[in-house]
Write a protein that holds these residues in place. Structure first.
Motif, PDB file in Angstrom:
ATOM      1  N   ASN A  31       0.819  -1.209   0.000  1.00  0.00           N
ATOM      2  CA  ASN A  31       0.000   0.000   0.000  1.00  0.00           C
ATOM      3  C   ASN A  31       0.856   1.264   0.000  1.00  0.00           C
ATOM      4  OD1 ASN A  31      -2.340   1.710   2.038  1.00  0.00           O
ATOM      5  ND2 ASN A  31      -2.853   0.920   0.022  1.00  0.00           N
ATOM      6  N   PHE A  32       1.833   1.333   0.903  1.00  0.00           N
ATOM      7  CA  PHE A  32       2.613   2.585   0.933  1.00  0.00           C
ATOM      8  C   PHE A  32       3.806   2.584  -0.013  1.00  0.00           C
ATOM      9  CE2 PHE A  32       4.048   0.380   4.908  1.00  0.00           C
ATOM     10  CZ  PHE A  32       5.376   0.181   4.567  1.00  0.00           C
ATOM     11  N   VAL A  33       4.252   1.394  -0.460  1.00  0.00           N
ATOM     12  CA  VAL A  33       5.311   1.405  -1.483  1.00  0.00           C
ATOM     13  C   VAL A  33       4.720   1.870  -2.816  1.00  0.00           C
ATOM     14  CG1 VAL A  33       6.947   0.032  -2.838  1.00  0.00           C
ATOM     15  CG2 VAL A  33       6.737  -0.362  -0.377  1.00  0.00           C
ATOM     16  N   ASN A  34       3.501   1.441  -3.077  1.00  0.00           N
ATOM     17  CA  ASN A  34       2.823   1.933  -4.283  1.00  0.00           C
ATOM     18  C   ASN A  34       2.580   3.445  -4.150  1.00  0.00           C
ATOM     19  OD1 ASN A  34       1.512   1.174  -6.829  1.00  0.00           O
ATOM     20  ND2 ASN A  34      -0.336   1.945  -5.824  1.00  0.00           N
ATOM     21  N   ASN A  35       2.272   3.860  -2.908  1.00  0.00           N
ATOM     22  CA  ASN A  35       2.121   5.275  -2.548  1.00  0.00           C
ATOM     23  C   ASN A  35       1.212   6.082  -3.478  1.00  0.00           C
ATOM     24  OD1 ASN A  35       2.442   7.517  -0.929  1.00  0.00           O
ATOM     25  ND2 ASN A  35       4.373   8.149  -1.865  1.00  0.00           N
ATOM     26  N   ALA A  36       0.041   5.546  -3.745  1.00  0.00           N
ATOM     27  CA  ALA A  36      -0.987   6.341  -4.406  1.00  0.00           C
ATOM     28  C   ALA A  36      -1.424   7.427  -3.420  1.00  0.00           C
ATOM     29  CB  ALA A  36      -2.177   5.460  -4.769  1.00  0.00           C
ATOM     30  N   PRO A  37      -1.870   8.577  -3.916  1.00  0.00           N
ATOM     31  CA  PRO A  37      -2.361   9.615  -2.998  1.00  0.00           C
ATOM     32  C   PRO A  37      -3.460   9.063  -2.084  1.00  0.00           C
ATOM     33  CG  PRO A  37      -2.313  10.423  -5.266  1.00  0.00           C
ATOM     34  CD  PRO A  37      -1.970   8.968  -5.333  1.00  0.00           C
ATOM     35  N   CYS A  38      -4.208   8.076  -2.588  1.00  0.00           N
ATOM     36  CA  CYS A  38      -5.347   7.568  -1.830  1.00  0.00           C
ATOM     37  C   CYS A  38      -5.014   6.302  -1.048  1.00  0.00           C
ATOM     38  CB  CYS A  38      -6.509   7.287  -2.786  1.00  0.00           C
ATOM     39  SG  CYS A  38      -6.032   6.184  -4.115  1.00  0.00           S
ATOM     40  N   ALA A  39      -3.734   6.032  -0.785  1.00  0.00           N
ATOM     41  CA  ALA A  39      -3.372   4.846   0.014  1.00  0.00           C
ATOM     42  C   ALA A  39      -3.848   5.052   1.450  1.00  0.00           C
ATOM     43  CB  ALA A  39      -1.868   4.614  -0.037  1.00  0.00           C
ATOM     44  N   GLY A  89       6.940  11.262  -3.109  1.00  0.00           N
ATOM     45  CA  GLY A  89       6.035  11.963  -4.032  1.00  0.00           C
ATOM     46  C   GLY A  89       4.975  10.983  -4.461  1.00  0.00           C
ATOM     47  N   PRO A  90       3.965  11.462  -5.200  1.00  0.00           N
ATOM     48  CA  PRO A  90       2.918  10.534  -5.626  1.00  0.00           C
ATOM     49  C   PRO A  90       3.530   9.350  -6.395  1.00  0.00           C
ATOM     50  CG  PRO A  90       2.328  12.801  -6.171  1.00  0.00           C
ATOM     51  CD  PRO A  90       3.730  12.835  -5.659  1.00  0.00           C
ATOM     52  N   ILE A  92       0.443  13.475  -1.618  1.00  0.00           N
ATOM     53  CA  ILE A  92       0.687  12.199  -0.927  1.00  0.00           C
ATOM     54  C   ILE A  92       0.193  12.368   0.500  1.00  0.00           C
ATOM     55  CG2 ILE A  92       2.678  11.454  -2.276  1.00  0.00           C
ATOM     56  CD1 ILE A  92       4.482  12.412  -0.002  1.00  0.00           C
ATOM     57  N   GLY A  93       0.038  11.249   1.205  1.00  0.00           N
ATOM     58  CA  GLY A  93      -0.356  11.317   2.598  1.00  0.00           C
ATOM     59  C   GLY A  93       0.650  12.168   3.359  1.00  0.00           C
ATOM     60  N   THR A  94       0.180  13.047   4.243  1.00  0.00           N
ATOM     61  CA  THR A  94       1.114  13.957   4.892  1.00  0.00           C
ATOM     62  C   THR A  94       0.627  14.395   6.272  1.00  0.00           C
ATOM     63  OG1 THR A  94       2.330  16.018   4.600  1.00  0.00           O
ATOM     64  CG2 THR A  94       0.097  16.014   3.829  1.00  0.00           C
ATOM     65  N   ARG A  95       1.586  14.698   7.168  1.00  0.00           N
ATOM     66  CA  ARG A  95       1.249  15.278   8.468  1.00  0.00           C
ATOM     67  C   ARG A  95       1.127  16.790   8.316  1.00  0.00           C
ATOM     68  NH1 ARG A  95       3.219  12.121  12.980  1.00  0.00           N
ATOM     69  NH2 ARG A  95       3.263  13.963  14.308  1.00  0.00           N
ATOM     70  N   ALA A 104      -2.551  25.432   0.104  1.00  0.00           N
ATOM     71  CA  ALA A 104      -1.135  25.700  -0.138  1.00  0.00           C
ATOM     72  C   ALA A 104      -0.448  24.471  -0.734  1.00  0.00           C
ATOM     73  CB  ALA A 104      -0.444  26.112   1.164  1.00  0.00           C
ATOM     74  N   ALA A 105      -0.834  23.286  -0.284  1.00  0.00           N
ATOM     75  CA  ALA A 105      -0.170  22.067  -0.752  1.00  0.00           C
ATOM     76  C   ALA A 105      -0.596  21.679  -2.162  1.00  0.00           C
ATOM     77  CB  ALA A 105      -0.457  20.910   0.201  1.00  0.00           C
TER      78      ALA A 105
END
Ligand SMILES: Cc1cc2nc3c(=O)[nH]c(=O)nc-3n(C[C@@H](O)[C@@H](O)[C@H](O)COP(=O)(O)OP(=O)(O)OC[C@H]3O[C@@H](n4cnc5c(N)ncnc54)[C@H](O)[C@@H]3O)c2cc1C
Ligand code: FES
Ligand code: FES
Lengths: 287, 157
Positions: free
Chosen positions: A118-126, A158-159, A226-229, A260-261
């Motif tokens: 899931n996170f290696v693929n790192n789709a924005p929607c993971a 990155g995405p 991408i997923g972010t804090r 902003a992002a």
């Protein structure tokens, strides 16, 4: 008949996987649950073009366990979402991750798809990404000649891009157990309940004493590239009074951060008020 | 080509196959088991559902090489001789089969559920079949058929 036209090897130990990856060239790929790889190859995704060897990691026992020792939980990279949902350790200590995992795809997908995929693929929607980020997840990455740890936040570059180098495999996800004073929640908005790609996700983990915020962690997925804090929000809220006014201010600010992002996008018009309202409600429920 | 060995509907089988074809194609074309259907080919519809080591999976996302040594159950494997499985009977009785395209996958997802949770709630049934799309029935008949089967199987035990 669809044929991926490549070799597939299914080694039985991590040592063999590392050797195969070390001998590789750039057209070798790791195959876990295949829910991104097989659909990716079928749909002609550039990321999987010219793959000529798939190293199937489903038969290596070293990456299939969930363990807790003292204040640390270790999740094997090959753990599926169904394994996560069935684990008592995850339900008790990492409920946000359990909630995220249980919203993914369908039973059939959760029975195959793995957490690391899931996170290696790192789709924005993971969907596991925002949950793992609020838990400060750290990854263990191995190659034939090295073993290192890196935070998930740093790993995601990155995405659909990560710091993973040729020859490397993620073996473990390591999560410090939040103490009992933490409470948190996960929210996902999709077009429908099942088999839906996330439009917006949000995870919050917070510890407060006598109504003062001691630690707060907020992350999102799908709406950001991408997923972010949201570290600015976290700093802003730290040591403040956890009242309705603060919840309102934070939800106001998350709108500005997302803008902003992402810059303005056509979908922002509806997404911004939604994410603001989502965050407000999550925070109010956690007070 | 590679040789793979696996258990198919309770029988040991051995076959020479291209490693990178989908289990969906292997079943339909090499074994002539056409109960497993292809809808979307990308994991979204569940028409290709099979049970792999007892778990419901989309056979359009699993490659032939990956099932070496595994246990595979398809819709053709759940009846006892000429006697339909109670789920199959109840699907028919409750009008849960209309065009029938989703039915093999729907029955297998329900089968996996009942093996794990003999007495499922409505929510658990919905969760188990959420990855199986049906364009015809509206799902209510399917949920009824699964509930009825759960009752019957409990009585037999
Ligand atoms: C119908 C459908 C619905 C879905 N719904 C959702 C959803 O609701 N939410 C969501 O978040 N996702 C969803 N997904 C995507 C989700 O299934 C995948 O992201 C999954 O988690 C990937 O895991 P996998 O084991 O299938 O990986 P694979 O497809 O096998 O691999 C994915 C990538 O990760 C690499 N990889 C895998 N394991 C490792 C490892 N240990 N070390 C290094 N690299 C590795 C592979 O080389 C590949 O690049 C859906 C997919 C489908 C088909
Ligand atoms: S054909 Fe496999 S899920 Fe649709
Ligand atoms: S009966 Fe036609 S799709 Fe379900």
């Amino acid at each position: 008949m669809m044929n991926l036209n490549c070799r597939i090897l299914s080694p039985g130990s991590l040592a063999e996987v590392l050797q195969l990856l070390a001998d590789q060239n750039s057209s070798t790929k790791i195959l876990a649950g295949g829910t991104d790889v097989v659909t990716g190859i079928k749909q002609g995704s550039k990321r999987f073009i010219n793959t000529d060897l798939l190293v199937d990691i489903n038969r290596i026992p070293e990456i299939k366990n969930i363990k807790k020792d003292k204040n640390k939980i270790t999740i094997g990279a090959g753990v599926t979402f169904s394994d996560l949902c069935a684990s008592e350790i995850i339900s008790n200590d990492l409920p946000i991750l359990k909630k995220a995992a249980s919203t993914i795809g369908s039973m059939q997908i959760r029975n195959r798809a793995t957490i690391a995929g899931n996170f290696v693929n790192n789709a924005p929607c993971a969907d596991t990404v925002p949950a793992l980020l609020v838990y400060n997840a750290v990854l263990e990455i191995e190659s034939l000649t090295s073993k290192k740890e890196i935070s998930l936040q740093e790993f995601l570059s990155g995405p659909y891009k990560t710091q993973l180098k040729p020859g490397e495999i993620v073996t473990k996800i390591i999560i410090p157990v939040p103490d009992d004073n933490y409470r948190g929640d996960f929210y996902k908005l999709g077009r429908r309940r099942a088999v839906a790609i996330s439009r917006l996700t949000l995870a919050v983990l917070v510890r407060h004493e006598n109504n003062t915020i001691k630690d707060i962690r907020i992350s999102s997925g799908a709406i950001t590239p991408i997923g972010t804090r949201f570290q600015n929000l976290e700093k802003f809220a730290s040591r403040k009074n956890f009242d309705e006014n603060l919840c309102r201010e934070l939800s106001q600010k998350i709108g500005e951060e997302v803008l902003a992002a992402t810059g303005l996008r056509w979908s922002s018009a509806y997404k911004l008020p939604v994410i603001q309202q989502m965050l407000f409600q999550l925070l109010m429920n956690l007070r | 080509m590679m040789e793979i060995k696996f258990t198919l509907n309770k029988r040991e089988v051995v076959i020479q196959t291209e490693p990178g074809i989908r289990v969906l194609d292997l079943l339909r074309e090499s074994f002539n088991l056409t109960g497993t259907k292809e809808g979307c080919g990308i994991g979204e519809c569940g028409a290709c559902t099979i049970l792999l080591n007892g778990l419901a999976v989309n056979s359009c996302l699993v490659l032939a090489a990956q099932i070496n040594g595994c246990d595979v159950l398809t819709i053709e494997g759940i009846a006892e001789g000429n006697e339909l499985h109670p789920l199959q009977k109840n699907f028919l009785l409750h009008g849960a089969v209309q065009c029938g395209f989703c039915s093999p996958g729907m029955v297998l997802s329900s089968y996996a559920l009942l093996e794990k949770i003999p007495n499922p709630t409505d929510e658990e049934i919905k969760d188990a079949i959420a990855g199986n799309l049906c364009r015809c029935t509206g799902y209510k008949q399917i949920i009824d058929a699964v509930k009825e089967t759960a009752k019957e199987l409990k009585m037999i035990k």
